[in-house]
Motif scaffolding. Structure first.
Motif, mmCIF file in Angstrom:
data_model
loop_
_atom_site.group_PDB
_atom_site.id
_atom_site.type_symbol
_atom_site.label_atom_id
_atom_site.label_comp_id
_atom_site.label_asym_id
_atom_site.label_seq_id
_atom_site.Cartn_x
_atom_site.Cartn_y
_atom_site.Cartn_z
ATOM 1 N N TYR A 20 106.042 85.834 38.532
ATOM 2 C CA TYR A 20 104.811 85.957 39.667
ATOM 3 C C TYR A 20 105.705 85.986 41.046
ATOM 4 O O TYR A 20 106.631 85.439 41.524
ATOM 5 C CB TYR A 20 104.596 84.075 39.455
ATOM 6 C CG TYR A 20 104.034 83.616 40.723
ATOM 7 C CD1 TYR A 20 104.821 82.238 41.051
ATOM 8 C CD2 TYR A 20 102.973 83.978 41.426
ATOM 9 C CE1 TYR A 20 104.047 81.507 42.014
ATOM 10 C CE2 TYR A 20 102.444 83.525 42.439
ATOM 11 C CZ TYR A 20 102.954 82.124 42.665
ATOM 12 O OH TYR A 20 102.324 81.246 43.837
ATOM 13 N N LYS B 279 100.966 86.295 46.306
ATOM 14 C CA LYS B 279 99.571 85.525 46.091
ATOM 15 C C LYS B 279 98.628 86.392 46.579
ATOM 16 O O LYS B 279 98.678 86.860 47.640
ATOM 17 C CB LYS B 279 99.622 84.463 46.910
ATOM 18 C CG LYS B 279 100.727 83.084 46.338
ATOM 19 C CD LYS B 279 100.575 81.648 47.013
ATOM 20 C CE LYS B 279 101.356 80.897 46.826
ATOM 21 N NZ LYS B 279 102.928 81.158 47.127
ATOM 22 N N SER C 86 102.306 73.998 42.923
ATOM 23 C CA SER C 86 103.140 75.016 42.758
ATOM 24 C C SER C 86 102.684 76.140 41.692
ATOM 25 O O SER C 86 102.731 75.624 40.502
ATOM 26 C CB SER C 86 104.809 74.719 42.830
ATOM 27 O OG SER C 86 105.645 75.615 42.785
ATOM 28 N N GLY C 87 102.819 77.124 42.039
ATOM 29 C CA GLY C 87 102.352 78.218 41.083
ATOM 30 C C GLY C 87 102.948 78.307 39.827
ATOM 31 O O GLY C 87 102.400 78.033 38.686
ATOM 32 N N SER C 88 104.217 78.192 39.508
ATOM 33 C CA SER C 88 105.047 78.330 38.355
ATOM 34 C C SER C 88 104.917 76.941 37.684
ATOM 35 O O SER C 88 105.067 76.938 36.552
ATOM 36 C CB SER C 88 106.426 78.574 38.659
ATOM 37 O OG SER C 88 106.980 77.702 39.584
ATOM 38 N N ARG D 279 102.518 76.987 34.368
ATOM 39 C CA ARG D 279 103.233 77.165 33.116
ATOM 40 C C ARG D 279 103.850 76.322 32.332
ATOM 41 O O ARG D 279 104.118 76.320 31.206
ATOM 42 C CB ARG D 279 103.947 78.439 33.438
ATOM 43 C CG ARG D 279 103.423 79.865 34.302
ATOM 44 C CD ARG D 279 104.685 80.773 34.342
ATOM 45 N NE ARG D 279 105.699 80.418 34.822
ATOM 46 C CZ ARG D 279 106.484 81.331 35.858
ATOM 47 N NH1 ARG D 279 105.743 82.286 36.218
ATOM 48 N NH2 ARG D 279 107.627 80.753 36.476
ATOM 49 N N ARG E 71 108.228 80.849 48.513
ATOM 50 C CA ARG E 71 106.795 81.016 49.087
ATOM 51 C C ARG E 71 106.879 81.839 50.062
ATOM 52 O O ARG E 71 106.113 82.705 50.464
ATOM 53 C CB ARG E 71 106.507 79.642 49.350
ATOM 54 C CG ARG E 71 104.959 79.523 49.886
ATOM 55 C CD ARG E 71 104.338 78.082 49.749
ATOM 56 N NE ARG E 71 104.582 77.375 48.445
ATOM 57 C CZ ARG E 71 104.354 76.090 48.358
ATOM 58 N NH1 ARG E 71 104.023 75.445 49.194
ATOM 59 N NH2 ARG E 71 104.535 75.567 46.940
HETATM 60 O O1 LIG Z 1 108.783 81.647 38.821
HETATM 61 C C1 LIG Z 1 108.541 82.993 38.831
HETATM 62 O O2 LIG Z 1 107.425 83.467 38.470
HETATM 63 C C2 LIG Z 1 108.908 83.751 39.840
HETATM 64 C C3 LIG Z 1 109.663 83.012 41.181
HETATM 65 O O3 LIG Z 1 110.629 81.843 40.646
HETATM 66 C C4 LIG Z 1 110.619 84.156 41.752
HETATM 67 F F1 LIG Z 1 111.346 83.877 42.816
HETATM 68 C C5 LIG Z 1 108.758 82.521 41.925
HETATM 69 C C6 LIG Z 1 108.183 81.177 41.954
HETATM 70 O O4 LIG Z 1 107.377 80.687 42.951
HETATM 71 P P1 LIG Z 1 106.991 79.335 43.306
HETATM 72 O O5 LIG Z 1 108.127 78.288 43.522
HETATM 73 O O6 LIG Z 1 106.292 78.777 42.018
HETATM 74 O O7 LIG Z 1 105.987 79.527 44.460
HETATM 75 P P2 LIG Z 1 104.750 78.630 45.225
HETATM 76 O O8 LIG Z 1 103.501 79.002 43.984
HETATM 77 O O9 LIG Z 1 104.599 79.183 46.507
HETATM 78 O O10 LIG Z 1 105.180 77.171 44.806
#
Ligand SMILES: O=C(O)C[C@@](O)(CF)CCOP(=O)(O)OP(=O)(O)O
Length: 326
Positions: free
Chosen positions: A16, A19, A137-139, A142, A192
């Motif tokens: 990911y 955004k 938080s996006g991840s 999952r 982020r």
């Molecule tokens: O995990 C991945 O797919 C890839 C990353 O780890 C690469 F660095 C990004 C994770 O981002 P996240 O901490 O979820 O960002 P938020 O949405 O801004 O909180």
């Protein structure tokens, strides 16, 4: 009313990165992860109707205004859904040693989403819970599921179709995920900020979006066929492409440090010796190395012997969010 939930952290195999909506945490591209069997957050949420202010305890310590405000903003989403006024005491224990090279936001917001909705009696489906966790938080979206998980980017502006779906349960395919902790010399650009700057300024970002669609298909095919070599090649290549985008950002930045290269080179050396091992890297210098379980002790020993490696933590695929007795 109160409830307790536990969520494991996850590691992205197809990243990911970027955004399309910063407020709703909507991703530019679909992505894919493995939920791990260790490094989790357990969160208990107590609901109070005789108080207005939320309280946030992390590892037994009451957090300050800034961190508590982040939690309150997240709980406001749930308060809007229930249409009721209540305050919460959020009591989170992170079994995610930052020193193990894992961010705790994924397990943290997944556990909070589950415990808070349960405590207020809001029955959400797993996709709805994933949509909620994503807004912390996006991840985190999952970590609702175990094993191999896909976060479908979704097309809707309201993000209701942007959530994770399970691909393969953890018991269906056992792999070893070695979290390799290296010496960290400087403060990293938080993911982020890193992805925002990259989307806005890197000429390589359009190339990333093109390539990641194909990588997703290759990775899902390899998982369905349990083809570890094909999965390893695509996850390593995807991580390299994600990091390549940061070099074109303005100002440019790089997450890798010299110790990161030591691990990358060692992994490529292992493959020259016929041991299937592949690396992936997130927003920091630490490396996650994937191998087959029968090689995990040997690979861990070899990586630990590198002078710039501080520790290696062996993980396996783990389950999704679970509710615990309070
Ligand atoms: O995990 C991945 O797919 C890839 C990353 O780890 C690469 F660095 C990004 C994770 O981002 P996240 O901490 O979820 O960002 P938020 O949405 O801004 O909180």
């Amino acid at each position: 009313m109160k409830a307790t939930a536990k969520a494991n952290t996850n590691i992205a195999l197809i990243k990911y990165w970027g955004k399309r909506d910063e407020q709703l945490f909507l991703p530019m591209n679909s992505n894919l992860s493995i939920t791990l069997d260790r490094f989790s957050t357990t969160t208990t949420v107590h609901i109070h109707t005789d108080r207005k202010e939320d309280i946030f305890l992390l590892n037994g310590q009451e957090e300050g205004e800034e961190e508590t405000r982040k939690i309150s903003r997240f709980l406001d989403i749930i308060r809007m859904q229930t249409g009721e006024q209540w305050a919460a005491t959020v009591d989170s224990i992170n079994h995610v040693p930052t020193a193990a090279g894992f961010a705790s936001s994924a397990s943290g917001y997944a556990a909070l989403a589950a415990a808070a909705t349960k405590a207020v009696g809001l029955e959400l489906s797993d996709p709805q819970l994933s949509v909620l966790a994503r807004q912390g938080s996006g991840s985190a979206c999952r970590s609702i599921y175990g094993g191999f998980v896909e976060w479908k980017k979704g097309e809707r502006k309201d993000g209701l179709d942007s959530h994770a779906v399970p691909i393969l349960a953890q018991k269906e395919w056992d792999l070893s995920i070695l979290s390799v902790l290296v010496e960290s010399k400087r403060k990293k650009v938080l993911s982020r900020e890193g992805m925002k700057r990259t989307v806005e300024t890197s000429p390589f970002y359009t190339g990333w979006l093109e390539a990641v669609k194909k990588d997703m298909q290759l990775a899902k095919d390899a998982i369905f066929r349990r083809d570890f070599e094909k999965l390893g090649m695509v996850l390593e290549s995807n991580a390299m492409k994600m990091h390549a985008t940061t070099l074109g950002a303005n100002p440019p930045f790089m997450y890798w440090q010299s110790a990161t290269f030591d691990v990358m080179e060692q992994v490529q050396e292992l493959r020259m010796q016929g041991i299937l091992a592949y690396f992936t890297i997130d927003a920091g210098p630490n490396v996650k190395v994937l191998c087959e379980p029968h090689n995990e002790e040997k690979v861990s020993k070899i990586l630990k012997a590198l002078p710039t490696v501080q520790d290696v933590f062996i993980c396996h695929p783990g389950n999704g969010v679970t509710y615990l007795p309070t």
